[in-house]
Design a protein around this motif. Structure first.
Motif, PDB file in Angstrom:
ATOM      1  N   GLU A   1       0.276   8.275  -0.887  1.00 41.11           N
ATOM      2  CA  GLU A   1       0.923   9.277  -0.025  1.00 41.11           C
ATOM      3  C   GLU A   1       2.428   9.267  -0.240  1.00 41.11           C
ATOM      4  O   GLU A   1       3.077  10.304  -0.191  1.00 41.11           O
ATOM      5  CB  GLU A   1       0.606   8.998   1.452  1.00 41.11           C
ATOM      6  N   ARG A   2       2.983   8.058  -0.457  1.00 43.37           N
ATOM      7  CA  ARG A   2       4.433   7.999  -0.681  1.00 43.37           C
ATOM      8  C   ARG A   2       4.797   8.616  -2.033  1.00 43.37           C
ATOM      9  O   ARG A   2       5.816   9.295  -2.158  1.00 43.37           O
ATOM     10  CB  ARG A   2       4.923   6.552  -0.581  1.00 43.37           C
ATOM     11  N   VAL A   3       3.943   8.404  -3.032  1.00 47.33           N
ATOM     12  CA  VAL A   3       4.193   9.026  -4.343  1.00 47.33           C
ATOM     13  C   VAL A   3       4.237  10.540  -4.165  1.00 47.33           C
ATOM     14  O   VAL A   3       5.151  11.223  -4.639  1.00 47.33           O
ATOM     15  CB  VAL A   3       3.080   8.640  -5.357  1.00 47.33           C
ATOM     16  N   LYS A   4       3.265  11.053  -3.419  1.00 44.81           N
ATOM     17  CA  LYS A   4       3.196  12.498  -3.159  1.00 44.81           C
ATOM     18  C   LYS A   4       4.478  12.964  -2.462  1.00 44.81           C
ATOM     19  O   LYS A   4       5.072  13.973  -2.845  1.00 44.81           O
ATOM     20  CB  LYS A   4       1.970  12.773  -2.267  1.00 44.81           C
ATOM     21  N   MET A   5       4.918  12.193  -1.471  1.00 44.67           N
ATOM     22  CA  MET A   5       6.105  12.557  -0.695  1.00 44.67           C
ATOM     23  C   MET A   5       7.355  12.628  -1.593  1.00 44.67           C
ATOM     24  O   MET A   5       8.135  13.568  -1.496  1.00 44.67           O
ATOM     25  CB  MET A   5       6.295  11.517   0.404  1.00 44.67           C
ATOM     26  N   TYR A   6       7.508  11.657  -2.501  1.00 43.94           N
ATOM     27  CA  TYR A   6       8.697  11.662  -3.367  1.00 43.94           C
ATOM     28  C   TYR A   6       8.668  12.842  -4.338  1.00 43.94           C
ATOM     29  O   TYR A   6       9.707  13.457  -4.612  1.00 43.94           O
ATOM     30  CB  TYR A   6       8.812  10.336  -4.127  1.00 43.94           C
ATOM     31  N   ILE A   7       7.483  13.154  -4.845  1.00 39.02           N
ATOM     32  CA  ILE A   7       7.417  14.283  -5.790  1.00 39.02           C
ATOM     33  C   ILE A   7       7.712  15.586  -5.043  1.00 39.02           C
ATOM     34  O   ILE A   7       8.415  16.465  -5.540  1.00 39.02           O
ATOM     35  CB  ILE A   7       6.049  14.331  -6.498  1.00 39.02           C
ATOM     36  N   LYS A   8       7.205  15.660  -3.814  1.00 38.62           N
ATOM     37  CA  LYS A   8       7.477  16.852  -3.000  1.00 38.62           C
ATOM     38  C   LYS A   8       8.990  16.962  -2.765  1.00 38.62           C
ATOM     39  O   LYS A   8       9.563  18.055  -2.869  1.00 38.62           O
ATOM     40  CB  LYS A   8       6.741  16.719  -1.665  1.00 38.62           C
TER      41      LYS A   8
ATOM     42  N   LYS B   1      11.739   6.878  -7.678  1.00 40.99           N
ATOM     43  CA  LYS B   1      11.094   6.226  -6.519  1.00 40.99           C
ATOM     44  C   LYS B   1       9.580   6.361  -6.607  1.00 40.99           C
ATOM     45  O   LYS B   1       8.840   5.425  -6.307  1.00 40.99           O
ATOM     46  CB  LYS B   1      11.613   6.842  -5.222  1.00 40.99           C
ATOM     47  N   ALA B   2       9.116   7.539  -7.019  1.00 41.85           N
ATOM     48  CA  ALA B   2       7.669   7.744  -7.176  1.00 41.85           C
ATOM     49  C   ALA B   2       7.113   6.765  -8.209  1.00 41.85           C
ATOM     50  O   ALA B   2       6.043   6.176  -8.028  1.00 41.85           O
ATOM     51  CB  ALA B   2       7.390   9.189  -7.591  1.00 41.85           C
ATOM     52  N   LEU B   3       7.871   6.580  -9.295  1.00 38.08           N
ATOM     53  CA  LEU B   3       7.427   5.643 -10.337  1.00 38.08           C
ATOM     54  C   LEU B   3       7.361   4.209  -9.806  1.00 38.08           C
ATOM     55  O   LEU B   3       6.425   3.470 -10.115  1.00 38.08           O
ATOM     56  CB  LEU B   3       8.389   5.698 -11.525  1.00 38.08           C
TER      57      LEU B   3
END
Ligand code: GDP
Length: 441
Positions: free
Chosen positions: A384-391, A412-414
């Motif tokens: 969910e955090r990966v999704k949030m950073y890409i968004k 950050k997503a990475l």
């Protein structure tokens, strides 16, 4: 020097065989001393005697593993001794007196992870294989052990790395920036959609490892407890003739064709002035909110009543199956003729149909679970955090921010993806994961 650790790896209690593991630099030395074996071949089973102070401890099979070719990646010994409680503890005590210390929970697997033998996801998969309650979650965990989720994460990582590389090229050579930005945006949007879908599926599918939540509701005396007992094949709920006796929520777990369900019998829902009953009903309504599927139990001997209407109003927006019970007494089935299942909880008639219908109604949860491969809350939260950073990176594009600002969120997503695979980790995280394991794993 790393400690040498030992533990009984098989369950407590008596059995034909128990396995004791010793791991670390002194493991071979300790085992050689106890067996009086001198020259040994690795990964070969020796049938031999364990000695301590010239007394026979046990006749055992023993295997020596040489680093890095062992479960943990260290020098490791496995002793297969007789599976009595006394004998296994005697053997373990002797090993501990010879220079090893007792292993902590999951310490063997933790060492395997730290030595690069397993990824964090594979370690989590091992825990879930041991804990698996249904065929389906076992299958998914086995696939994760083979690296399936790990492969997916790797592909997300590669895509994000490529985008990051493109951003860096664009910053260094700003001439052709428009076409580069199109590429970067397209790439980011694609990966955002993929991860978003993964998160959605995972949320639904995560139930599969813990169990799909099935709640039984109905007016007092409709036969909810009897149905729960039928489904559980045991007397866990209290069944009586007095309306309103199931005042609390009673839970049990069942397996239907390899799918695991947590099933809850709730207090009968009706208008009441009784304070205690009111509390029970409040709890039932809470259970309804949490459930994936509701069995709405109706009394076929009385037909659809105002009390049923009252309950129907509370559950009509949820996923439910109308279940006409007591069909052995009568069949006043005026409502839900098509979609309902007719049973007698008392005799067991119609139960198979009900189980088929239950599976049918949760089909999409099962399908999502099969394809999601995210099996723990930790994995889901990171995703969910990966999704949030890409968004956030995409939003920053819309706001017209510079590329180097946008690259911060991608980095950050990475980082989050590296936490997911275990490329990066903290001691706290390892403690949390491995403290769930048993000693000896
Ligand atoms: P609950 O209040 O909804 O949990 O209802 P119970 O399970 O306690 O059942 C109430 C009464 O109905 C008990 O006497 C049960 O034996 C009886 N009962 C439940 N299911 C059936 C059924 O299918 N057929 C008949 N004849 N009686 C049933």
């Amino acid at each position: 020097m790393q400690d040498t650790i030992a533990a009984i790896s098989t369950p407590k209690g008596t059995g034909a065989i128990a396995v004791i593991r010793i791991d670390g630099e002194k493991s071979h030395e300790i085992a050689k001393k106890l067996t009086k074996l001198d020259k040994i071949e690795y990964r070969r089973v020796y049938y031999t005697t364990l000695w301590y102070n010239n007394e026979i401890l046990d006749d055992v099979n023993i295997v020596f593993y040489k680093t890095p070719n062992s479960y943990t990646g260290n020098d490791l010994v496995e002793i297969y001794c007789h599976g009595g409680i006394l004998i296994t503890h005697k053997v373990l005590d002797v090993i501990l007196n010879s220079g090893a210390r007792l292993a902590e929970r999951g310490e063997f697997t933790k060492r395997a992870f730290l030595n690069g033998k397993l990824s964090l996801i594979q370690a989590e998969a091992i825990y879930q294989i041991i804990e698996a309650k249904s065929e389906l979650s076992l299958k998914i965990s086995l696939e994760n052990l083979k690296g399936r989720l790990g492969e997916e994460i790797k592909s997300y990582r590669e895509k994000l790395m490529r985008i990051l590389a493109e951003i860096e090229v664009s910053i260094d050579y700003p001439d052709d920036i428009d076409s580069d930005i199109d590429m970067i945006l397209k790439g980011l949007n694609e990966i955002y959609e993929t991860i978003k879908e993964k998160v959605e599926k995972s949320k639904k599918g995560l139930h599969l490892s813990s169990g799909i939540i099935l709640t039984i509701v109905g007016k007092p005396n409709s036969g909810k407890s009897t149905l729960l007992n039928r489904l559980l094949y045991e007397d866990r709920a209290i069944v009586t003739d007095v309306p309103g006796t199931t005042r609390d929520v009673i839970k049990g777990e069942i397996d239907i064709k390899g799918v695991h369900f947590i099933i809850a019998d709730t207090a009968g829902i009706r208008k009441t002035d009784d304070m205690i009953e009111k509390i029970g009903i409040e709890r039932s309504l809470k259970e309804i909110k949490k459930s994936d599927l509701i069995l709405f139990v109706l009394d076929a001997s009385t037909g659809f009543t105002n009390e049923d209407e009252y309950i129907y109003e509370k559950i009509k927006d949820y996923n439910f199956i109308p279940v006409w019970n007591k069909c052995d007494l009568g069949k006043k089935i005026e409502r839900f003729q098509k979609e309902s299942v007719q049973i007698s909880a008392l005799s067991g008639e119609g139960l198979r149909n009900l189980e088929d219908k239950i599976l049918d109604k949760v089909k999409n949860i099962i399908e999502n679970g099969e394809s999601s491969h995210v099996t723990t809350q930790r994995q889901l939260e990171i995703l969910e955090r990966v999704k949030m950073y890409i968004k956030s990176a995409l939003d920053n594009f819309d706001f017209g921010y510079e590329l180097d600002i946008i690259s911060i969120d991608i980095r950050k997503a990475l980082e989050e993806l590296d936490l997911l695979s275990g490329k990066k980790f903290s001691e706290d995280l390892l403690d949390t994961i491995f403290s769930n394991f048993c000693v000896g794993k």
